[in-house]
Design an enzyme around this catalytic site. Structure first.
Site, PDB file in Angstrom:
ATOM      1  N   HIS A  35      60.998  64.268  42.062  1.00 34.14           N
ATOM      2  CA  HIS A  35      61.216  62.867  43.134  1.00 34.14           C
ATOM      3  C   HIS A  35      62.608  62.506  42.620  1.00 34.14           C
ATOM      4  O   HIS A  35      63.105  62.794  41.446  1.00 34.14           O
ATOM      5  CB  HIS A  35      60.221  61.856  43.187  1.00 34.14           C
ATOM      6  CG  HIS A  35      59.698  61.392  42.048  1.00 34.14           C
ATOM      7  ND1 HIS A  35      59.068  62.100  40.966  1.00 34.14           N
ATOM      8  CD2 HIS A  35      59.906  60.208  41.620  1.00 34.14           C
ATOM      9  CE1 HIS A  35      58.803  61.226  39.922  1.00 34.14           C
ATOM     10  NE2 HIS A  35      59.531  59.926  40.161  1.00 34.14           N
ATOM     11  N   HIS A  44      64.301  59.738  40.820  1.00 32.85           N
ATOM     12  CA  HIS A  44      63.458  58.962  39.824  1.00 32.85           C
ATOM     13  C   HIS A  44      64.333  57.597  39.772  1.00 32.85           C
ATOM     14  O   HIS A  44      65.536  57.405  40.076  1.00 32.85           O
ATOM     15  CB  HIS A  44      63.588  59.733  38.517  1.00 32.85           C
ATOM     16  CG  HIS A  44      62.991  60.992  38.412  1.00 32.85           C
ATOM     17  ND1 HIS A  44      61.900  61.248  38.065  1.00 32.85           N
ATOM     18  CD2 HIS A  44      63.568  62.338  38.689  1.00 32.85           C
ATOM     19  CE1 HIS A  44      61.539  62.357  38.012  1.00 32.85           C
ATOM     20  NE2 HIS A  44      62.550  63.011  38.450  1.00 32.85           N
ATOM     21  N   ASP A  93      63.661  55.632  36.828  1.00 36.47           N
ATOM     22  CA  ASP A  93      63.552  55.002  35.341  1.00 36.47           C
ATOM     23  C   ASP A  93      64.587  55.873  34.485  1.00 36.47           C
ATOM     24  O   ASP A  93      64.814  55.686  33.118  1.00 36.47           O
ATOM     25  CB  ASP A  93      62.147  55.077  34.666  1.00 36.47           C
ATOM     26  CG  ASP A  93      61.310  56.487  35.083  1.00 36.47           C
ATOM     27  OD1 ASP A  93      62.039  57.478  35.460  1.00 36.47           O
ATOM     28  OD2 ASP A  93      60.306  56.482  35.226  1.00 36.47           O
ATOM     29  N   HIS A  94      65.160  56.908  34.893  1.00 36.68           N
ATOM     30  CA  HIS A  94      66.250  57.740  34.314  1.00 36.68           C
ATOM     31  C   HIS A  94      67.038  58.482  35.206  1.00 36.68           C
ATOM     32  O   HIS A  94      66.865  58.655  36.217  1.00 36.68           O
ATOM     33  CB  HIS A  94      65.441  58.663  33.308  1.00 36.68           C
ATOM     34  CG  HIS A  94      64.838  59.905  34.088  1.00 36.68           C
ATOM     35  ND1 HIS A  94      63.617  59.712  34.416  1.00 36.68           N
ATOM     36  CD2 HIS A  94      65.121  60.921  34.409  1.00 36.68           C
ATOM     37  CE1 HIS A  94      63.056  60.936  35.016  1.00 36.68           C
ATOM     38  NE2 HIS A  94      64.157  61.842  34.921  1.00 36.68           N
ATOM     39  N   HIS A 121      53.803  57.809  45.444  1.00 40.13           N
ATOM     40  CA  HIS A 121      54.473  57.171  44.235  1.00 40.13           C
ATOM     41  C   HIS A 121      55.948  56.767  45.082  1.00 40.13           C
ATOM     42  O   HIS A 121      56.426  55.800  44.741  1.00 40.13           O
ATOM     43  CB  HIS A 121      54.661  58.083  43.105  1.00 40.13           C
ATOM     44  CG  HIS A 121      55.834  57.671  42.065  1.00 40.13           C
ATOM     45  ND1 HIS A 121      55.681  56.290  41.459  1.00 40.13           N
ATOM     46  CD2 HIS A 121      56.941  58.468  41.499  1.00 40.13           C
ATOM     47  CE1 HIS A 121      56.756  56.209  40.608  1.00 40.13           C
ATOM     48  NE2 HIS A 121      57.565  57.399  40.765  1.00 40.13           N
ATOM     49  N   ASP A 130      55.252  61.807  38.966  1.00 39.44           N
ATOM     50  CA  ASP A 130      54.785  60.840  38.687  1.00 39.44           C
ATOM     51  C   ASP A 130      53.472  60.399  39.486  1.00 39.44           C
ATOM     52  O   ASP A 130      52.859  59.401  39.633  1.00 39.44           O
ATOM     53  CB  ASP A 130      55.330  59.573  38.972  1.00 39.44           C
ATOM     54  CG  ASP A 130      56.630  59.533  38.092  1.00 39.44           C
ATOM     55  OD1 ASP A 130      56.677  60.551  37.071  1.00 39.44           O
ATOM     56  OD2 ASP A 130      57.648  58.828  37.938  1.00 39.44           O
ATOM     57  N   HIS A 162      55.353  61.651  32.958  1.00 39.75           N
ATOM     58  CA  HIS A 162      55.708  60.707  31.957  1.00 39.75           C
ATOM     59  C   HIS A 162      54.623  60.375  31.256  1.00 39.75           C
ATOM     60  O   HIS A 162      53.256  60.666  31.759  1.00 39.75           O
ATOM     61  CB  HIS A 162      55.951  59.233  32.479  1.00 39.75           C
ATOM     62  CG  HIS A 162      57.300  59.107  33.303  1.00 39.75           C
ATOM     63  ND1 HIS A 162      58.266  59.037  32.511  1.00 39.75           N
ATOM     64  CD2 HIS A 162      57.360  58.904  34.561  1.00 39.75           C
ATOM     65  CE1 HIS A 162      59.129  58.782  33.479  1.00 39.75           C
ATOM     66  NE2 HIS A 162      58.472  58.879  34.667  1.00 39.75           N
TER      67      HIS A 162
HETATM   68 FE   LIG Z   1      59.134  57.973  39.214  1.00 42.53          FE
END
Ligand SMILES: [Fe+2]
Length: 246
Positions: free
Chosen positions: A73, A75, A77-78, A128, A145, A186
């Site tokens: 997907h 992202h 967070d990174h 998510h 996620d 994660h």
């Molecule tokens: Fe994510």
């Protein structure tokens, strides 16, 4: 007479898809390198920009040819390494039909990605984010996620939706055989892998919960906004490159 037991798995039961789990400590992200040991063709799932040299070194050491870069997907967070890996190896970037426009190939439910002799099947697992997909190959599922070990991704940004995630978990992922290995996107507590059967029984967010209970839990989490979201999402929409100013 002494019985001799062979430890070699019979040829028909052998798994030819090799899986290497890699970790980025800063974002707690798992990246997966998968390859067909018969042809040494490889793909990578959810690579992290800061780890691109580590990942390429491993690809070279193992003598692999990187064919595809898959993101589960967009992202928050990174930053993805998909664009850099494409430039440095010629690999094709694959993402959801609702994902980053920079992908070379868009995929949806039931699509297949062939790497060597192996076939990776695409499962749509939104909730998510609206573009979340999972990948199934050879008794393993890579869930991004959507499903984590004893947890699941949050649903409060990027068109996330708790009811949609409940349906993805219960109707799509939990429909896989119980012994399917679950490789999450994660982990924050040191877990590495689980199974569908284990998560059905032990994942406290969802095991024994109704759809309404799950929605209430997810909508009540009150999590802080991800630190990198304003940087990561725009960059990930262009495969991790610097966005061009309008
Ligand atoms: Fe994510």
């Amino acid at each position: 007479m002494i019985a001799v037991y062979s430890v070699a798995r019979p040829l028909l039961q052998r798994r030819f898809m090799q899986i290497r789990q890699l970790f980025d400590r800063d974002s707690s992200t798992y990246t997966y390198l998968l390859w067909d040991e018969r042809t040494m063709d490889a793909l990578v799932i959810d690579p992290v920009l800061e780890q691109v040299d580590r990942d390429l070194e491993l690809v070279a050491e193992l003598g692999l040819t990187l064919r595809y870069v898959l993101d589960t997907h967009v992202h928050a967070d990174h930053v993805t390494a998909s664009g850099v890996l494409r430039e440095r190896t010629g690999a094709k970037v694959i993402a959801s039909e609702r994902g980053a426009a920079c992908a070379d190939q868009k995929v949806g439910a039931g699509d297949e990605i062939r790497v060597g002799h192996a076939v990776v099947k695409v499962l749509e697992t939104p909730g998510h984010t609206d573009d979340s997909i999972s990948f199934y190959v050879d008794g393993s599922v890579f869930t991004g996620d959507a499903l984590l070990v004893r947890g699941n991704g949050r649903t409060d940004f990027q068109n996330g939706d708790a009811a949609t995630l409940y349906d993805s978990l219960t109707r799509v992922l939990f429909a896989l055989p119980d012994d399917t290995r679950v490789w999450p996107g994660h982990d924050y507590r040191g877990h590495t892998v689980s199974s569908i059967g284990e998560e059905k029984r032990r994942n406290r967010r969802i095991a024994g919960r109704s759809r309404a209970e799950f929605i209430e839990i997810m909508n009540g989490l009150g999590l802080p906004r991800p630190k990198l979201i304003d940087v990561a999402v725009p960059r990930n929409l262009v495969c991790g490159r610097e966005p061009v100013a309008a």
